[in-house]
Motif scaffolding. Structure first.
Motif, short mmCIF file in Angstrom:
data_model
loop_
_atom_site.label_atom_id
_atom_site.label_comp_id
_atom_site.label_asym_id
_atom_site.label_seq_id
_atom_site.Cartn_x
_atom_site.Cartn_y
_atom_site.Cartn_z
N ASP A 18 0.83 -1.21 0.00
CA ASP A 18 0.00 0.00 0.00
C ASP A 18 0.87 1.25 0.00
OD1 ASP A 18 -2.27 -1.54 -0.08
OD2 ASP A 18 -2.89 -1.13 1.99
N HIS A 19 1.96 1.23 0.73
CA HIS A 19 2.89 2.37 0.74
C HIS A 19 3.49 2.56 -0.65
CE1 HIS A 19 6.74 4.46 1.51
NE2 HIS A 19 5.97 5.18 2.32
N LEU A 20 3.94 1.48 -1.27
CA LEU A 20 4.49 1.56 -2.63
C LEU A 20 3.47 2.08 -3.63
CD1 LEU A 20 6.57 -1.74 -2.80
CD2 LEU A 20 7.47 0.59 -2.99
N ALA A 21 2.19 1.75 -3.41
CA ALA A 21 1.11 2.20 -4.30
C ALA A 21 0.76 3.67 -4.07
CB ALA A 21 -0.12 1.32 -4.11
N GLY A 22 1.39 4.30 -3.07
CA GLY A 22 1.16 5.72 -2.82
C GLY A 22 -0.02 6.02 -1.92
N ARG A 23 -0.53 5.03 -1.21
CA ARG A 23 -1.67 5.29 -0.32
C ARG A 23 -1.21 6.14 0.86
NH1 ARG A 23 -3.35 -0.04 -1.90
NH2 ARG A 23 -5.12 0.24 -3.30
N ARG A 24 -1.80 7.30 1.00
CA ARG A 24 -1.48 8.21 2.09
C ARG A 24 -2.76 8.96 2.46
NH1 ARG A 24 2.41 5.99 0.30
NH2 ARG A 24 4.55 6.72 0.10
N TYR A 25 -3.02 9.03 3.75
CA TYR A 25 -4.16 9.78 4.27
C TYR A 25 -3.60 10.77 5.29
CZ TYR A 25 -6.50 5.86 2.09
OH TYR A 25 -6.91 4.93 1.18
N PRO A 26 -4.26 11.93 5.42
CA PRO A 26 -3.73 12.93 6.36
C PRO A 26 -3.74 12.42 7.80
CG PRO A 26 -5.86 13.62 5.47
CD PRO A 26 -5.48 12.36 4.75
N LEU A 27 -2.77 12.88 8.57
CA LEU A 27 -2.69 12.46 9.97
C LEU A 27 -3.95 12.80 10.73
CD1 LEU A 27 0.99 13.45 10.83
CD2 LEU A 27 0.06 11.14 10.49
N ASP A 28 -4.61 13.90 10.39
CA ASP A 28 -5.82 14.28 11.12
C ASP A 28 -7.05 13.47 10.71
OD1 ASP A 28 -6.45 15.44 8.67
OD2 ASP A 28 -6.53 17.50 9.45
N ALA A 29 -6.86 12.44 9.85
CA ALA A 29 -7.97 11.54 9.52
C ALA A 29 -8.39 10.74 10.75
CB ALA A 29 -7.57 10.58 8.39
N VAL A 30 -7.48 10.60 11.72
CA VAL A 30 -7.78 9.92 12.98
C VAL A 30 -7.52 10.92 14.09
CG1 VAL A 30 -7.22 8.00 14.51
CG2 VAL A 30 -7.06 7.70 12.03
N GLY A 31 -8.57 11.29 14.77
CA GLY A 31 -8.45 12.28 15.84
C GLY A 31 -8.52 11.65 17.21
N ALA A 32 -8.20 12.46 18.20
CA ALA A 32 -8.28 12.03 19.60
C ALA A 32 -8.96 13.14 20.39
CB ALA A 32 -6.89 11.75 20.17
N ASP A 33 -10.03 12.81 21.06
CA ASP A 33 -10.74 13.77 21.88
C ASP A 33 -9.94 14.04 23.15
OD1 ASP A 33 -13.45 15.17 22.32
OD2 ASP A 33 -13.11 14.09 24.21
N ALA A 34 -10.07 15.25 23.69
CA ALA A 34 -9.36 15.63 24.91
C ALA A 34 -9.69 14.73 26.09
CB ALA A 34 -9.67 17.09 25.27
N SER A 35 -10.86 14.08 26.06
CA SER A 35 -11.24 13.18 27.15
C SER A 35 -10.25 12.02 27.31
CB SER A 35 -12.65 12.63 26.92
OG SER A 35 -12.67 11.87 25.71
N LEU A 36 -9.51 11.72 26.27
CA LEU A 36 -8.52 10.66 26.31
C LEU A 36 -7.46 10.93 27.38
CD1 LEU A 36 -7.40 8.08 24.86
CD2 LEU A 36 -6.07 9.65 23.45
N PHE A 37 -7.18 12.22 27.63
CA PHE A 37 -6.10 12.59 28.54
C PHE A 37 -6.60 13.02 29.92
CE2 PHE A 37 -5.03 13.72 24.14
CZ PHE A 37 -4.04 12.78 23.93
N ALA A 38 -7.92 12.98 30.11
CA ALA A 38 -8.48 13.39 31.41
C ALA A 38 -8.20 12.34 32.47
CB ALA A 38 -9.98 13.61 31.29
N PRO A 39 -7.98 12.76 33.71
CA PRO A 39 -7.76 11.79 34.79
C PRO A 39 -9.00 10.89 34.95
CG PRO A 39 -7.39 14.05 35.57
CD PRO A 39 -7.94 14.14 34.19
N ILE A 40 -8.75 9.68 35.33
CA ILE A 40 -9.85 8.72 35.54
C ILE A 40 -10.45 8.96 36.92
CG2 ILE A 40 -10.44 6.28 35.77
CD1 ILE A 40 -8.12 5.70 33.85
N ARG A 41 -11.76 9.15 36.93
CA ARG A 41 -12.47 9.37 38.21
C ARG A 41 -13.65 8.38 38.25
NH1 ARG A 41 -11.84 15.25 36.89
NH2 ARG A 41 -10.04 15.87 38.10
N LEU A 42 -13.46 7.32 38.96
CA LEU A 42 -14.51 6.31 39.11
C LEU A 42 -15.01 6.34 40.55
CD1 LEU A 42 -12.82 3.35 37.20
CD2 LEU A 42 -14.50 4.96 36.33
N ALA A 43 -16.02 7.12 40.78
CA ALA A 43 -16.55 7.19 42.16
C ALA A 43 -18.04 7.30 42.13
CB ALA A 43 -15.95 8.37 42.90
#
Length: 168
Positions: free
Chosen positions: A143-168
């Protein structure tokens, strides 16, 4: 009672080409010595780009800078039971990123079970398919040799990913 929710194992892979050769790792597996992309699992609290940079550094001692998403792949791996382990049936969801690496960091050990890194041509990789850890090694290179490339921002990460875990 409902059954547990099935979920694939999320992995990342670095596709690195330099002067017509691809960076691969040679690693010991239960199936013997195998070739693979620098690759590994997504850890909690990290983005896919952070994971691929970390995995590449751990397995090659080289810093990796992702430049594009090559593709997203599903594959299934079935390992029969052995005396020392149960059978495994795992579906992998792989995010493959292409990018560049620096020189290996002096004195940095490669992650176990990686034995060494190699730079192989596409023909050498095609000829060694019986030694690949996964068919995705060849698929990502093609796929790399065939030139397949997608922008890095095609996969995002929400800020909640980095929030502290609060299970209470």
């Amino acid at each position: 009672m409902s059954s547990p929710r099935w979920s694939p194992s999320v992995t990342v892979a670095a596709v690195v080409e330099r002067a017509g050769r691809y960076l691969v790792v040679e690693e010991m597996t239960p199936e013997g010595l195998r070739l693979n992309n620098p690759a590994g699992h997504l850890d909690p609290g990290e983005t896919l780009q952070q994971a691929v940079a970390r995995e590449c550094l751990e397995e090659t001692a080289c810093s990796f800078v992702p430049q594009a998403l090559v593709g997203v792949y599903l594959s299934r791996f079935v390992r029969p039971a052995a005396a020392d382990r149960p059978a495994q049936d795992v579906t992998y969801l792989r995010f493959a990123y292409c990018g560049s690496v620096g020189e290996p960091e002096p004195g940095r050990a490669l992650d176990t079970p990686v034995l060494r890194t190699l730079w192989l041509t596409p023909d050498e990789l095609r000829a060694s398919a019986d030694r690949h850890r996964s068919p995705l090694l060849l698929r990502c290179m093609e796929d790399h040799l065939a030139g397949r490339r997608y922008p890095l921002d095609a996969v995002g990460a929400d800020a909640s990913l980095f929030a502290p875990i609060r299970l209470a």
